[in-house]
Design an enzyme around this catalytic site. Structure first.
Site, PDB file in Angstrom:
ATOM      1  N   LYS A  83       8.386   6.919   6.341  1.00  0.00           N
ATOM      2  CA  LYS A  83       8.750   6.811   4.914  1.00  0.00           C
ATOM      3  C   LYS A  83       8.379   8.101   4.207  1.00  0.00           C
ATOM      4  O   LYS A  83       7.284   8.639   4.414  1.00  0.00           O
ATOM      5  CB  LYS A  83       8.029   5.609   4.304  1.00  0.00           C
ATOM      6  N   SER A 158      10.723  -1.016  -1.519  1.00  0.00           N
ATOM      7  CA  SER A 158      11.165   0.353  -1.624  1.00  0.00           C
ATOM      8  C   SER A 158      11.447   1.007  -0.270  1.00  0.00           C
ATOM      9  O   SER A 158      12.127   2.034  -0.199  1.00  0.00           O
ATOM     10  CB  SER A 158      10.101   1.172  -2.354  1.00  0.00           C
ATOM     11  N   SER A 182       6.929  -3.886  -0.467  1.00  0.00           N
ATOM     12  CA  SER A 182       7.887  -2.897   0.040  1.00  0.00           C
ATOM     13  C   SER A 182       7.918  -2.694   1.543  1.00  0.00           C
ATOM     14  O   SER A 182       8.777  -1.972   2.043  1.00  0.00           O
ATOM     15  CB  SER A 182       7.646  -1.555  -0.632  1.00  0.00           C
TER      16      SER A 182
HETATM   17  N1  GLN Z   1       9.329  -3.989  -5.694  1.00  0.00           N
HETATM   18  C1  GLN Z   1       7.991  -3.778  -6.173  1.00  0.00           C
HETATM   19  C2  GLN Z   1       7.995  -2.733  -7.263  1.00  0.00           C
HETATM   20  O1  GLN Z   1       9.034  -2.333  -7.624  1.00  0.00           O
HETATM   21  C3  GLN Z   1       7.076  -3.385  -5.037  1.00  0.00           C
HETATM   22  C4  GLN Z   1       7.248  -1.990  -4.626  1.00  0.00           C
HETATM   23  C5  GLN Z   1       6.321  -1.608  -3.503  1.00  0.00           C
HETATM   24  O2  GLN Z   1       5.746  -2.431  -2.815  1.00  0.00           O
HETATM   25  N2  GLN Z   1       6.161  -0.309  -3.362  1.00  0.00           N
HETATM   26  O3  GLN Z   1       6.988  -2.333  -7.745  1.00  0.00           O
END
Ligand code: GLN
Length: 500
Positions: A83, A158, A182
Site C-alpha cells: 500500500k 482505503s 481499510s
Molecule cells: N473508511 C474509513 C474512513 O474513511 C476507514 C479508513 C481506514 O481504515 N483507513 O475513515
C-alpha cells in the site's frame, strides 16, 4: 514445471516452498507477476507504481542466497503489493494524494525494512483513498481501482489497490492499513483475507499518519495461512514507534496450521444486523454461524449496546487526529509547492499548496477535526467521542469475559458500483459500521470470504474479532472456517471470479 500463468495462482506458502526446493526461481516467479501486471493492470488499476527493477533485484538476491546454500525464510522470493502509505527508500510514496506527488522518501518504513529482511519481493505500490480516507478507493487523486469481480464496482477502501491486486492474481500477498476498516472491508468485497492486528503489533514508523491512535498496518492475502506468514514477518516491537507493543508476537502461523474451533465459545454481535444489511450478506453470515456450530463451537448472541455510537465517535476522533497530523503538509517539507514565485508569503504558499494538493474528502475531515478540537466545542465533540470510545472498550471487555471471539458480517453490503456513494459521504461511512469498534478498542480482527451473495454473485466477508494480543485466535478460527468452506465448495471462493 508450472507454466508462467500458473505461478500467479499459487499461494504464498506454495510459492516459497517451490523456490526453496529449486523447482522455480524467485526471478521466474517475479517475472510471472510482472507479466500479469502488464496484462491486466491497465483494466484494474491496482498499482500506482510498479518497481520492476527493484523487484527483479530482490528476486535475484534470493536466488543467489539459495545458490550459496543459505537457508531461506518462509516467504523468501514471494511477491507482494505494498500500500502506497508506507515509505520506500528511493521509490515514490504518494498516499494517493497530489500533495506528495513526486516525493521520493529517503528512508524505508520499519514494515518495508522487515519485508526486505524476510526476502519478500516488493512489486510496487498500490492505489488507495487519499490519506486512507474512504471505503472505495474513489478518493485516490490518481483515479479509481476496479473490483476484479466486476470492474464497474469498488474494490473497497482505503486499501482497494491491495485487495484488487490479490483478487486479480497480480500478487499473492499485499499490505494494508486499517484505521476504521481499510484492510477488512476491501478483503470482504474482493473475496480475500485481511487482518487488522492488535493496535501496536505492527510498527507505524514510516507509515504516513492519518489517525495515529487508530492506524494499524496488517497482512492481506488469498488464504488464512498466507496472511499468518505475512503477519509474523511484519509484526514485533519497534523502538521507533512509541505505541509499539513490547511483547512476543502471538504464534499466528501455528494457529493457522491448527485451524480448530471445537469447544470455543463464539459470540454473534446482536447490534450488527437489521436495517441496512443486504439480505444475501445476512444469509451467508447466518450460514457461517451454522457452520461454526457444526464444527463444534458454541455460538451465543452477545449485546454490545455502545457499538451503535461507534461510527459517530470515529468520525470525530479520526478527523480530529488527521487535522493535527496533516498540518505537516505545509509545502515546505515534502512534495508539492504551489505559488512560490517570490512575491508570496510562506503562509500564502502553504494555503495555495493545501488547496491544490488535498482532495475534497481530506479537506472535509481537516475542517471537521479542526472544528471538533476548537475551544468551546472540544468537550461537546472530541471529549464525548473519547467517552464513547471507553464505553465501546468496556462492551468488548464484557463480551470477551464470556466468549473467545466475536463474529459479524464484515460490511453490510457487497461491492457497490463505482460512483454510487461518491457524492454521499454518510452513505460511504456506513461501509465501516462493523469494523470501526475494533479500531476504537484496539483489538484484533480478520475478514475472510464466506460465500457469494445470491442476489448479485459478489463476495461476502465474515468478520472475526479477538481480544487485544489474542490475534492467534483469529487465525485458528479463520483457518477452520476456510477449510470447511473449501471442502463444501470444492474450491477456493476466488476461483469463481470471472477471468480478466
Ligand atoms: N473508511 C474509513 C474512513 O474513511 C476507514 C479508513 C481506514 O481504515 N483507513 O475513515
Amino acid at each position: 514445471m508450472p507454466g508462467t500463468t500458473d505461478l500467479t495462482k499459487l499461494t504464498a506458502a506454495e510459492t516459497a516452498a517451490r523456490i526453496a526446493s529449486g523447482e522455480v526461481t524467485a526471478v521466474q516467479v517475479t517475472e510471472a507477476h510482472l507479466d500479469r501486471i502488464a496484462a491486466v493492470d491497465e483494466k484494474v488499476h491496482a498499482f500506482l507504481h510498479v518497481d520492476r527493477e527493484g523487484a527483479l533485484a530482490q528476486a535475484r538476491a534470493v536466488d543467489d542466497k539459495r545458490a550459496r546454500g543459505e537457508k531461506l525464510g518462509p516467504l523468501a522470493g514471494v511477491p507482494l503489493a505494498l500500500k502506497d502509505i508506507f515509505t520506500t527508500k528511493g521509490v515514490p510514496t504518494t498516499v494517493g494524494s497530489k500533495i506528495l506527488e513526486g516525493w521520493i522518501p529517503p528512508y524505508d518504513a520499519t514494515l518495508t525494512q522487515r519485508l526486505k529482511a524476510a526476502d519478500v519481493v516488493i512489486l510496487g505500490k498500490t492505489n488507495m483513498d487519499e490519506f486512507a480516507m474512504g471505503s472505495s478507493t474513489e478518493n485516490s487523486a490518481y483515479g479509481p481501482t476496479g473490483n476484479p469481480w466486476d470492474l464497474t464496482r469498488i474494490p473497497g477502501g482505503s486499501g482497494g489497490g491491495s485487495s484488487a491486486a490479490l483478487a486479480s492474481y497480480q500478487a499473492p500477498l499485499a499490505i494494508g492499513t486499517d484505521t476504521g476498516g481499510s484492510i477488512r472491508q476491501p478483503a470482504a468485497v474482493t473475496g480475500t483475507v485481511g487482518v487488522k492486528p492488535t493496535y501496536g503489533a505492527v510498527s507505524r514508523y514510516g507509515m504516513v499518519a492519518f489517525s495515529s491512535s487508530l492506524d494499524q498496518g496488517g497482512p492481506c492475502a488469498r488464504t488464512v495461512l498466507d496472511a499468518a506468514l505475512l503477519h509474523e514477518a511484519i509484526a514485533g516491537h519497534d523502538p521507533l514507534d512509541s505505541t509499539s507493543i513490547d511483547a512476543p508476537v502471538p504464534s499466528v502461523v501455528a494457529a493457522a496450521r491448527e485451524g480448530d474451533v471445537a469447544g470455543l465459545r463464539i459470540g454473534v454481535v446482536k447490534e450488527f444486523s437489521g436495517e441496512g444489511y443486504q439480505a444475501g450478506v445476512m444469509q451467508r453470515f447466518n450460514e457461517s454461524v451454522e457452520l461454526l456450530r457444526e464444527l463444534g463451537a458454541e455460538v451465543v448472541e452477545v449485546s454490545c449496546p455502545s457499538f451503535d455510537r461507534a461510527l459517530a465517535a470515529y468520525y470525530l476522533i479520526a478527523p480530529s487526529e488527521c487535522s493535527s497530523n496533516l498540518a505537516r503538509f505545509d509545502a515546505m517539507r515534502y512534495g508539492l509547492r504551489v505559488g512560490d514565485d517570490g512575491t508570496r508569503s510562506a503562509e500564502d504558499v502553504t494555503a495555495l499548496t493545501r488547496e491544490a494538493g488535498f482532495g475534497d474528502e481530506v479537506k472535509r475531515r481537516i475542517m471537521l477535526g479542526t472544528y471538533a478540537l476548537s475551544s468551546g466545542y472540544y468537550d461537546a465533540y472530541y471529549g464525548s467521542a473519547q467517552k464513547v470510545r471507553t464505553l465501546i472498550a468496556r462492551d468488548f471487555e464484557r463480551a470477551f469475559a464470556s466468549v473467545d471471539v466475536l463474529i459479524s458480517p464484515t460490511t453490510p453490503t457487497t461491492a457497490f458500483p463505482i460512483g454510487e456513494r461518491a457524492d454521499d459521504p454518510l452513505a460511504m461511512y456506513l461501509a465501516d459500521l462493523c469494523t470501526i469498534p475494533s479500531n476504537l478498542a484496539g483489538n484484533a480482527a480478520m475478514s475472510l470470504p464466506c460465500g457469494l451473495a445470491p442476489e448479485d454473485g459478489l463476495p461476502v466477508g465474515l468478520q472475526i474479532i479477538a481480544p487485544a494480543m489474542a490475534d492467534d485466535r483469529l487465525y485458528r478460527v479463520g483457518a477452520a472456517v476456510e477449510a470447511a468452506f473449501v471442502d463444501r465448495w470444492g474450491h477456493h471462493l476466488l476461483e469463481e471470479a470471472p477471468a480478466l
